[in-house]
Enzyme design. Sequence first.
Site, mmCIF file in Angstrom:
data_model
loop_
_atom_site.group_PDB
_atom_site.id
_atom_site.type_symbol
_atom_site.label_atom_id
_atom_site.label_comp_id
_atom_site.label_asym_id
_atom_site.label_seq_id
_atom_site.Cartn_x
_atom_site.Cartn_y
_atom_site.Cartn_z
ATOM 1 C CG PHE A 1 -21.966 30.461 -10.267
ATOM 2 C CD1 PHE A 1 -22.948 31.232 -9.651
ATOM 3 C CD2 PHE A 1 -20.690 30.454 -9.702
ATOM 4 C CE1 PHE A 1 -22.668 31.966 -8.498
ATOM 5 C CE2 PHE A 1 -20.405 31.187 -8.561
ATOM 6 C CZ PHE A 1 -21.392 31.944 -7.962
ATOM 7 C CB CYS B 1 -15.858 39.324 -11.339
ATOM 8 S SG CYS B 1 -16.363 40.279 -12.753
ATOM 9 N NE ARG C 1 -20.376 25.751 -9.178
ATOM 10 C CZ ARG C 1 -19.564 26.619 -8.623
ATOM 11 N NH1 ARG C 1 -20.045 27.651 -7.976
ATOM 12 N NH2 ARG C 1 -18.274 26.466 -8.694
ATOM 13 C CE LYS D 1 -17.847 23.870 -18.854
ATOM 14 N NZ LYS D 1 -18.608 24.019 -17.573
HETATM 15 P P1 NAD Z 1 -15.077 28.509 -11.728
HETATM 16 O O1 NAD Z 1 -13.660 28.861 -12.031
HETATM 17 O O2 NAD Z 1 -15.339 27.498 -10.686
HETATM 18 O O3 NAD Z 1 -15.807 27.936 -13.061
HETATM 19 C C1 NAD Z 1 -15.797 28.656 -14.266
HETATM 20 C C2 NAD Z 1 -15.919 27.660 -15.426
HETATM 21 O O4 NAD Z 1 -14.776 26.816 -15.424
HETATM 22 C C3 NAD Z 1 -17.140 26.755 -15.341
HETATM 23 O O5 NAD Z 1 -17.658 26.597 -16.638
HETATM 24 C C4 NAD Z 1 -16.573 25.455 -14.793
HETATM 25 O O6 NAD Z 1 -17.275 24.314 -15.263
HETATM 26 C C5 NAD Z 1 -15.158 25.443 -15.341
HETATM 27 N N1 NAD Z 1 -14.201 24.786 -14.426
HETATM 28 C C6 NAD Z 1 -14.241 24.759 -13.071
HETATM 29 N N2 NAD Z 1 -13.174 24.092 -12.582
HETATM 30 C C7 NAD Z 1 -12.438 23.709 -13.653
HETATM 31 C C8 NAD Z 1 -11.208 23.019 -13.795
HETATM 32 N N3 NAD Z 1 -10.533 22.586 -12.741
HETATM 33 N N4 NAD Z 1 -10.738 22.808 -15.043
HETATM 34 C C9 NAD Z 1 -11.419 23.258 -16.128
HETATM 35 N N5 NAD Z 1 -12.593 23.917 -16.051
HETATM 36 C C10 NAD Z 1 -13.097 24.163 -14.828
HETATM 37 O O7 NAD Z 1 -15.837 29.877 -11.428
HETATM 38 P P2 NAD Z 1 -17.323 30.077 -10.892
HETATM 39 O O8 NAD Z 1 -17.380 29.684 -9.466
HETATM 40 O O9 NAD Z 1 -18.296 29.497 -11.843
HETATM 41 O O10 NAD Z 1 -17.458 31.669 -11.011
HETATM 42 C C11 NAD Z 1 -17.066 32.552 -10.014
HETATM 43 C C12 NAD Z 1 -15.693 33.115 -10.287
HETATM 44 O O11 NAD Z 1 -15.674 33.745 -11.578
HETATM 45 C C13 NAD Z 1 -15.288 34.211 -9.311
HETATM 46 O O12 NAD Z 1 -13.940 34.034 -8.983
HETATM 47 C C14 NAD Z 1 -15.486 35.490 -10.092
HETATM 48 O O13 NAD Z 1 -14.703 36.585 -9.681
HETATM 49 C C15 NAD Z 1 -15.102 35.047 -11.451
HETATM 50 N N6 NAD Z 1 -15.652 35.923 -12.474
HETATM 51 C C16 NAD Z 1 -14.802 36.756 -13.094
HETATM 52 C C17 NAD Z 1 -15.290 37.634 -14.028
HETATM 53 C C18 NAD Z 1 -14.366 38.572 -14.738
HETATM 54 O O14 NAD Z 1 -14.786 39.153 -15.709
HETATM 55 N N7 NAD Z 1 -13.130 38.739 -14.304
HETATM 56 C C19 NAD Z 1 -16.657 37.656 -14.341
HETATM 57 C C20 NAD Z 1 -17.510 36.766 -13.698
HETATM 58 C C21 NAD Z 1 -16.982 35.894 -12.751
#
Ligand code: NAD
Length: 497
Positions: free
Chosen positions: A147, A279, A175, A171
């Site tokens: 998100f 992140c 949110r 995908k």
């Molecule tokens: P999230 O893991 O909740 O969701 C990410 C994606 O995965 C979304 O599209 C969501 O629909 C999907 N998803 C969520 N739960 C799932 C499951 N159980 N099975 C399969 N798919 C699922 O992350 P978020 O809250 O959207 O984003 C914040 C997180 O992303 C933070 O931890 C942040 O550090 C990380 N992030 C990392 C980077 C990087 O480059 N390392 C960059 C941006 C964000």
Amino acid sequence: MKIGHLINGELVDEGVAYQDVFNPALGEAVKQVSLASPATVEQAISAAEAAFPAWRNIPAVKRARIMFRFKELLEQHSERICQLIGEEHGKIAHDAAGELQRGIENVEYACAAPELLKGEFSRNVGPDIDSWSEFQALGVVAGITPFNFPVMVPLWMFPMAVVCGNCFVLKPSERDPSASLYIAQLALEAGLPPGVLNVVNGSKTAVDAILSDSRVKAVSFVGSTPVAESIYATATAYGKRCQALGGAKNHAIVMPDADLDNAVSQLLGAAFGSSGERCMALSVAVAVGDSTADALVDKLQQAMQDIKVGAYTDSSNSFGPVITREHQQKIFGHIASAQQQGASIVVDGREIRVPGYEQGFFVGGTLIDKVTPDMSSYCAEIFGPVLQVVRVDTMEQAMALIDQHEYGNGTCIFTRDGEAARFFADNIQVGMVGINIPLPVPVAYHSFGGWKRSLFGDLHAYGPDAVRFYTKRKTVTQRWPSAGVREGTSFSMPTMK
Ligand code: NAD
């Protein structure tokens, strides 16, 4: 208003299951996003599969021209894109514009596809024998995005994937899905044929359908570490190529010789920008020596008085709300636990009130001193506007703290000592390092990725690694014998000896 999917060039919505999309500044549901069923995901993958044979054979220079046009459209529609980001994510317009610009730079890099895909050629590797390596598209590839960067992270993925000749299924986060869908529509308007780029909105069900489909050859994921780890395990068990970028806890070391005023202003932006929902957010300042820590905390506390929190519409705001009520409460819980475990709350963001936005999911800038590594607030990725200060005696202790943390995304050192900075950059167990640079997010022509539990997989996101991730190498060895030259049978391993 309902948000559907983009499949084979058409906006579609099966109209079965929906989830509310909130404006986090208002704290109100403003739209609903359709949650794709496995059948809808299957349609998107079929559309991508059908588009692939023609798309992979289009010359790279023509695919790149579509990216040039796409960049222009992103720039032309920047206001609308930033508004969509603001409405559903909550980040302030100036920050959304920065996100978009960083995304556009990845499109610019994708415009270099003809150069990037040129391959390697060796003439005369043997008698009348030439050999070359080429980088072929994989087929259908997918991206699952978080998100916090609804535009930039999709732009890390699909421009490079499609310009390399693949067809893509995106995908986005459920949110804040509108901005991701909108830029995909612009990519089609720029000239991507139907089916080359598809968007399915949804949650775990949609992701599972992507992972289990054997036609999807590679998956790029960005999100939290538990999900990244599980996606990497599942995708690779299904035989797919996978890069899964996860969470972070980014430390900045503040050395006794640092330019403290500069360190304070840099720390403020990097800790609190985008409400700490990056992140690469700097969430821990490791002060070397008590006098450094005392001065740092004092200056941070004073500077934080100028932070202004509010809705995305007012560009004088420093940052906006966090993404959901649950996330706001979770952040409050981390602040409370630090307090209970003996840390000192210097600035407390829990009591914030934003006039006109009383129901918004706001957290004020929070500064916590005397945090120790055993505290749960230190171990967890808080992902909110909370800066914690840990006090140590030496640079070695500071580096050991960073190396021992499970995450290894970004880090930074503030110092005037070149030798210390060089030692730090050379030895720290983190993927992206800043020296007096608080957010060392690599530019588009380098690649982005952390170490340890911040990335599962071998190749980083975007830049040169993306060309490798979205292609497979094929090496062709060819002989056109000169007239009259014939080689006899040999049962030995062929060599040039
Ligand atoms: P999230 O893991 O909740 O969701 C990410 C994606 O995965 C979304 O599209 C969501 O629909 C999907 N998803 C969520 N739960 C799932 C499951 N159980 N099975 C399969 N798919 C699922 O992350 P978020 O809250 O959207 O984003 C914040 C997180 O992303 C933070 O931890 C942040 O550090 C990380 N992030 C990392 C980077 C990087 O480059 N390392 C960059 C941006 C964000």
